[in-house]
Write a protein that holds these residues in place. Sequence first.
Motif, PDB file in Angstrom:
ATOM      1  N   ASP A   1      12.445  -5.634 -11.526  1.00  0.00           N
ATOM      2  CA  ASP A   1      13.996  -4.590 -11.536  1.00  0.00           C
ATOM      3  C   ASP A   1      13.531  -3.376 -10.899  1.00  0.00           C
ATOM      4  O   ASP A   1      13.786  -2.876 -10.700  1.00  0.00           O
ATOM      5  CB  ASP A   1      13.664  -3.674 -13.358  1.00  0.00           C
ATOM      6  N   SER A   2      11.597  -3.047 -10.498  1.00  0.00           N
ATOM      7  CA  SER A   2      11.533  -2.049  -9.642  1.00  0.00           C
ATOM      8  C   SER A   2      11.315  -2.272  -8.111  1.00  0.00           C
ATOM      9  O   SER A   2      11.640  -1.219  -7.229  1.00  0.00           O
ATOM     10  CB  SER A   2       9.765  -2.215  -9.650  1.00  0.00           C
ATOM     11  N   GLY A   3      11.932  -3.336  -8.077  1.00  0.00           N
ATOM     12  CA  GLY A   3      11.954  -3.452  -6.640  1.00  0.00           C
ATOM     13  C   GLY A   3      11.098  -4.667  -5.836  1.00  0.00           C
ATOM     14  O   GLY A   3      11.474  -5.166  -5.123  1.00  0.00           O
TER      15      GLY A   3
ATOM     16  N   LEU B   1       0.240  -7.343 -16.694  1.00  0.00           N
ATOM     17  CA  LEU B   1      -0.419  -8.217 -16.995  1.00  0.00           C
ATOM     18  C   LEU B   1      -1.185  -8.378 -17.588  1.00  0.00           C
ATOM     19  O   LEU B   1      -1.958  -9.354 -18.591  1.00  0.00           O
ATOM     20  CB  LEU B   1      -0.965  -9.106 -15.639  1.00  0.00           C
ATOM     21  N   SER B   2      -2.202  -7.647 -17.967  1.00  0.00           N
ATOM     22  CA  SER B   2      -3.423  -7.382 -18.565  1.00  0.00           C
ATOM     23  C   SER B   2      -3.313  -7.502 -20.055  1.00  0.00           C
ATOM     24  O   SER B   2      -4.277  -7.690 -20.977  1.00  0.00           O
ATOM     25  CB  SER B   2      -4.795  -6.444 -17.770  1.00  0.00           C
ATOM     26  N   GLU B   3      -2.411  -7.017 -20.746  1.00  0.00           N
ATOM     27  CA  GLU B   3      -1.648  -7.085 -22.311  1.00  0.00           C
ATOM     28  C   GLU B   3      -1.550  -8.698 -21.976  1.00  0.00           C
ATOM     29  O   GLU B   3      -0.565  -8.705 -23.546  1.00  0.00           O
ATOM     30  CB  GLU B   3      -0.691  -5.787 -22.547  1.00  0.00           C
TER      31      GLU B   3
ATOM     32  N   VAL C   1       7.520 -10.424 -18.020  1.00  0.00           N
ATOM     33  CA  VAL C   1       6.865  -8.921 -17.531  1.00  0.00           C
ATOM     34  C   VAL C   1       7.089  -9.321 -15.523  1.00  0.00           C
ATOM     35  O   VAL C   1       7.638  -8.600 -15.281  1.00  0.00           O
ATOM     36  CB  VAL C   1       4.740  -9.063 -17.550  1.00  0.00           C
ATOM     37  N   MET C   2       7.250 -10.312 -15.447  1.00  0.00           N
ATOM     38  CA  MET C   2       7.820 -10.590 -13.969  1.00  0.00           C
ATOM     39  C   MET C   2       8.677 -10.549 -13.829  1.00  0.00           C
ATOM     40  O   MET C   2       9.650  -9.446 -13.164  1.00  0.00           O
ATOM     41  CB  MET C   2       7.568 -12.166 -14.030  1.00  0.00           C
ATOM     42  N   ALA C   3      10.136 -10.886 -14.723  1.00  0.00           N
ATOM     43  CA  ALA C   3      10.944 -10.358 -14.389  1.00  0.00           C
ATOM     44  C   ALA C   3      11.267  -8.375 -14.740  1.00  0.00           C
ATOM     45  O   ALA C   3      11.858  -7.830 -13.871  1.00  0.00           O
ATOM     46  CB  ALA C   3      11.818 -10.452 -15.790  1.00  0.00           C
ATOM     47  N   GLU C   4      10.779  -7.870 -15.498  1.00  0.00           N
ATOM     48  CA  GLU C   4      10.471  -6.200 -16.099  1.00  0.00           C
ATOM     49  C   GLU C   4       9.586  -5.357 -14.126  1.00  0.00           C
ATOM     50  O   GLU C   4      10.701  -5.120 -13.567  1.00  0.00           O
ATOM     51  CB  GLU C   4       9.760  -6.269 -16.610  1.00  0.00           C
TER      52      GLU C   4
ATOM     53  N   ALA D   1       0.645  -1.547  -0.447  1.00  0.00           N
ATOM     54  CA  ALA D   1      -0.200   0.137   0.069  1.00  0.00           C
ATOM     55  C   ALA D   1       0.768   1.366   0.113  1.00  0.00           C
ATOM     56  O   ALA D   1       0.007   2.325  -0.605  1.00  0.00           O
ATOM     57  CB  ALA D   1      -0.773  -0.191   1.598  1.00  0.00           C
ATOM     58  N   ASP D   2       2.210   1.203  -0.009  1.00  0.00           N
ATOM     59  CA  ASP D   2       3.033   2.406  -0.087  1.00  0.00           C
ATOM     60  C   ASP D   2       3.256   2.626  -1.299  1.00  0.00           C
ATOM     61  O   ASP D   2       2.691   2.260  -2.268  1.00  0.00           O
ATOM     62  CB  ASP D   2       4.562   1.970   0.891  1.00  0.00           C
ATOM     63  N   PRO D   3       2.655   4.207  -1.488  1.00  0.00           N
ATOM     64  CA  PRO D   3       2.951   4.973  -2.753  1.00  0.00           C
ATOM     65  C   PRO D   3       4.322   3.941  -3.452  1.00  0.00           C
ATOM     66  O   PRO D   3       3.710   4.295  -5.227  1.00  0.00           O
ATOM     67  CB  PRO D   3       3.076   6.356  -2.702  1.00  0.00           C
ATOM     68  N   GLU D   4       5.023   3.588  -3.168  1.00  0.00           N
ATOM     69  CA  GLU D   4       6.186   3.981  -4.887  1.00  0.00           C
ATOM     70  C   GLU D   4       6.607   1.873  -4.439  1.00  0.00           C
ATOM     71  O   GLU D   4       5.608   1.476  -5.846  1.00  0.00           O
ATOM     72  CB  GLU D   4       7.750   3.459  -3.282  1.00  0.00           C
ATOM     73  N   TRP D   5       5.582   1.397  -4.154  1.00  0.00           N
ATOM     74  CA  TRP D   5       5.208   0.021  -4.241  1.00  0.00           C
ATOM     75  C   TRP D   5       3.725  -0.469  -4.922  1.00  0.00           C
ATOM     76  O   TRP D   5       3.011  -1.617  -5.713  1.00  0.00           O
ATOM     77  CB  TRP D   5       5.397  -1.435  -3.218  1.00  0.00           C
ATOM     78  N   THR D   6       2.832   0.527  -4.455  1.00  0.00           N
ATOM     79  CA  THR D   6       1.105   0.922  -5.373  1.00  0.00           C
ATOM     80  C   THR D   6       1.396   1.165  -6.327  1.00  0.00           C
ATOM     81  O   THR D   6       0.909   0.283  -7.597  1.00  0.00           O
ATOM     82  CB  THR D   6       0.671   2.225  -4.558  1.00  0.00           C
ATOM     83  N   LYS D   7       2.302   2.071  -7.216  1.00  0.00           N
ATOM     84  CA  LYS D   7       2.501   2.217  -8.342  1.00  0.00           C
ATOM     85  C   LYS D   7       3.429   1.184  -9.395  1.00  0.00           C
ATOM     86  O   LYS D   7       3.026   0.801 -10.511  1.00  0.00           O
ATOM     87  CB  LYS D   7       3.675   3.574  -8.151  1.00  0.00           C
ATOM     88  N   ALA D   8       4.791   0.513  -8.853  1.00  0.00           N
ATOM     89  CA  ALA D   8       5.122  -0.585  -9.019  1.00  0.00           C
ATOM     90  C   ALA D   8       4.325  -1.912  -9.970  1.00  0.00           C
ATOM     91  O   ALA D   8       4.032  -2.208 -10.175  1.00  0.00           O
ATOM     92  CB  ALA D   8       6.268  -0.862  -8.366  1.00  0.00           C
ATOM     93  N   THR D   9       3.352  -2.157  -8.192  1.00  0.00           N
ATOM     94  CA  THR D   9       2.135  -2.942  -8.461  1.00  0.00           C
ATOM     95  C   THR D   9       1.202  -2.779  -9.761  1.00  0.00           C
ATOM     96  O   THR D   9       0.668  -3.429 -10.316  1.00  0.00           O
ATOM     97  CB  THR D   9       1.435  -3.201  -7.212  1.00  0.00           C
ATOM     98  N   GLU D  10       0.780  -1.370  -9.790  1.00  0.00           N
ATOM     99  CA  GLU D  10       0.020  -1.200 -10.718  1.00  0.00           C
ATOM    100  C   GLU D  10       0.609  -1.317 -12.324  1.00  0.00           C
ATOM    101  O   GLU D  10      -0.155  -1.776 -12.600  1.00  0.00           O
ATOM    102  CB  GLU D  10      -0.564   0.484 -10.751  1.00  0.00           C
TER     103      GLU D  10
END
Length: 774
Positions: free
Chosen positions: A190-192, A103-105, A184-187, A88-97
Motif C-alpha cells: 500500500d505504501s508503493g 516483519l520483526s513482530e 504484512v506484505m500486503a500492507e 535509499a531514497d528517504p520515502e522508500w527508506t521509511k517504507a522499508t523500515e
Amino acid sequence: MATLLHRLGLTAYRRWPLVIATWVVLFIALGASVAAFSKPMSDSFSIPGIPSEKASDMQAELFPNAPDPSDRATVNVVVAAPEGAELADPEWTKATEALVGELSELPQMPDTPLADPVTAAEQQRQQLVGAAKEAGGDAEVAEANADALSPLSDDGRVGIITFDFAVESVADVEPTTIEALEDVMAEARDSGLTVEANGSGSQGMPHIGGTSELIGIAVALVVLILTFGSLVAAGLPIVTAAVGVGFGVTGISLMTAFTDIGSTTPMLATMIGLAVGIDYCLFILARFRAEMEHTSDRQDATGLAVGTAGSAVVFAGLTVLIALAALSVVRIPFLTSMGIAAAGTVLVAVLVALTLLPALLGMLGSKVFAGTVRRYRPARDHDGRILNNGVRWARVVGKQPLVVVALVVVALGSLAIPMKDLHLAFPTDSTASADSTQRKASDLVADAFGPGRDAPLLVVADGRDVPADERPAAYGEVVAWAAGQDDVSSAQIVGQNEDGTGAQVLVTPESGPEDTATEDLLSNLRDGQADVEDATGADLGVTGTTAIFTDVSERLSDALPIYLLVVIGLAFILLMIVFRSILVPLTATLGFLLSVLATLGITVAVFQEGAFGLVEGQPIVSFMPIFLIGLVFGLAMDYQVFLVTRMREAHVHGMSTRDAVVDGFRNSARVVAAAAVIMISVFAAFILIDEPIIKSMGFALAVAVFLDAFVIRMALVPALLYLMGEKSWWLPSWLDRLLPNVDVEGEKLERGQGGELVPDEASPGQHAADRQPV
C-alpha cells in the motif's frame, strides 16, 4: 481362488451387520491411533549415499552448529522501489523500515534483529573489508565479495530481507504465521513498494483442497448412473471408494509416527485410491447384475460375482501393488513412502470390494438397483445374442487387424517423439505458478541479481589433513578453482570454523536452478574435484539444495531400469498364471511400454515445451516418470485382466480365439470403458490444483489411462489376438505344470450353475454370455 472368494462373498452377504461393524470399528481405532501418534509431514527429498548428502555430512562434522538446509524455514522477502527510484531514497527508506519492523513482530520469528537491505548491505561491506584488512588480505577482493553477496542490487532498487523462522523444520511453520506474513506484505504494498517472498518458509506445508476430488467423483457418479441406470447402484462404488481412500489417507497419517512422509503423498494415494476403488467395485457390481438376470437368489448372485469378477479384481490389484511397492527397490526414501502409501490404499480398495461391497448388497437387499432412471434393453443380433457397441467394435477390429496394429504403433510412436528432449528437475520457486508470490519474488531476484542467486552451490573444504599454516592458501586455491569454472558468477569463502580446519565456499552460478547449465557446472566441479584435492590436500564436497535436487534426479534416472526389470518381471509371471499364456502377457507389456512412451512425449510437449499454451514451459518433475510408469503399469494390467479374462473364460468354455475376443468385448467392454472414463475424470480433475507435481501427475495419468484403455486394450490387444489366433494361448507343457492353476475364470462355479459358453455363431439359448446387462 474362485471358490474361496465365492465363500467370502456369501459370508459377507449373510453376515453383513458384522462385516460393516468391523469396518467401522477398524476406522475408529485407526483414527484414534492417528490422533495419538501422528506427526507433521515433511518435504525432504534427500537420498542417503548421493554425493551432495556426503558433502552435507562433512559440513555437519566441520560446522556442528550450522543448521541443516533441508530443515531451515528460510524466507526471502524481496522488496523493490518503483522504477527510477532507490530504496535509499528517504520515502522508500521509511517504507522499508516500517516493513522490517512489521516483519520483526511476526509469530515464530528468531531473536536475531532484522535490518533493511540498504543498512544490511553497508554493514556487510564494512565487515568483509575490515576483516580483510585486519588479516592482511586484498581489500579489492573483499569489496568484490561484498558486491556478490550484497542484499541490495547494483542499481539500489531491489533488496532482500532474509531470515529463518525459529522452528525445527518447515513443517512446524504455522498457517497463521504464513497468513501474518502475507498481511504484512500486503500492507507494505500500500505504501508503493513491490513486496514478494520466496524460500522454503514462505509457504509452509502445501495445502491442497478437495475440489479436484469432488469434480472427479461427480463425473464418476454420472458415468455410473449411465452404466447402471440406478441411483443406488451408482452410489455404491462411490461409497466404497470413499471408505477405501479414507482408510488409506488415515493410514498414511499414522505412518508419520514411524517415518518421514512427503506432503504430496496423501494426494497421490487419493488419486489412485479413488480410481481403483471405484473401478474394482464397478466390476464386481456389474457381474452381480449380470447374474441377477437369470436368478432370483441375490445371495447366490453375490457369491458368483465375487468368485468370478472378484478373482479378476484380486489379480488386477496385485499388479498395481507390485508396481507401487516395487518403488522401494530403488532405495529412494521419499519415493518408497509414496509407493508404499499408495499400495496400502490399493490393498484396502481390494479388501473393500471383496468384503464391504457384498455386505452392502446384503444390507440393501432388493433395493440395490432402486432409483431407476433408465432401463437396460440391449439390442439383439440375428442369433438372439446381445449386440452392443463392444461387439460392433470387436468385429470392426477383426476385419483389418494388421491395419489397426500399424495405425496404433505409428500414432503412438509419433506422440512419443518429444520425449527425446525430456529434462528432469525438481520444482523450485522460479518454476512456481506465475501468479504466486514465490515466482514473483524469484523473477525480481533474477532480474536484479541474476538467476544464479537462487541456485547457489556450496563447496565444503575439509582441511583437517592440511598443515595449519597451509590452510589459508589451500582454501584460496579452492576459491580460485571454483571461480574459474564456466557459468560461475562469483565464488568466495563464506565461513570457516573456529580452528580453521574447515571452510565453506559459496559458488553462485550465472544460470538458474532449473537450467541445464547449472547441472553442467555441478558436474564440472565434481569432475575437477580430485585434481584440486591432490593439489591442496583438502577433501572437498559440493552440496546445497541445487546439488541435492540434481543428485536426486540423477539417482532416479539410474534407478529406472532396475525398477522396470523388477516390475515387469514379477507382473509377467503373474499374468502368465492368470492367462496360462506367454504371448498374451507379452503383448500386454509391449502395449504398456508404447502407451507410456507416448504419454511421456505428450507430457513433455505440454508441460516442458509449453505446447498449446496450457501451462508455462518448465522441466518435468524428476520422479514423475518412474512413478508414472509404476502407476500406469498397474492400471494397464487392470484393464488387461478385466477384458482378457472374459476372453479367456470364453476360450476355456470352448470358443475359438476370434469368437472369444468378440465375447470378451460383449461382456466387458462397456464396464472397462466406464472404468476408464472414471479414472480419466478422477486424474484429470487434479490438473486444477496449483501444485506442479500434482498438476503434471494428474495430466500424465489421465492421458496414460486414455491411451492404454482405449488405444492399447481396446484396439491393439484384440488386433494382435486376432493375428495370433490359437497361438495366443500357447504355453509350454513343462511351464504349464509349474504354474499354479488359480481358476480365475471361475470355471467350477460356472459349471455349478449350469452355465456354458459357446461360439459367437451358436444358436440362442446355448450360451451364458447374454447374462451381462451392462
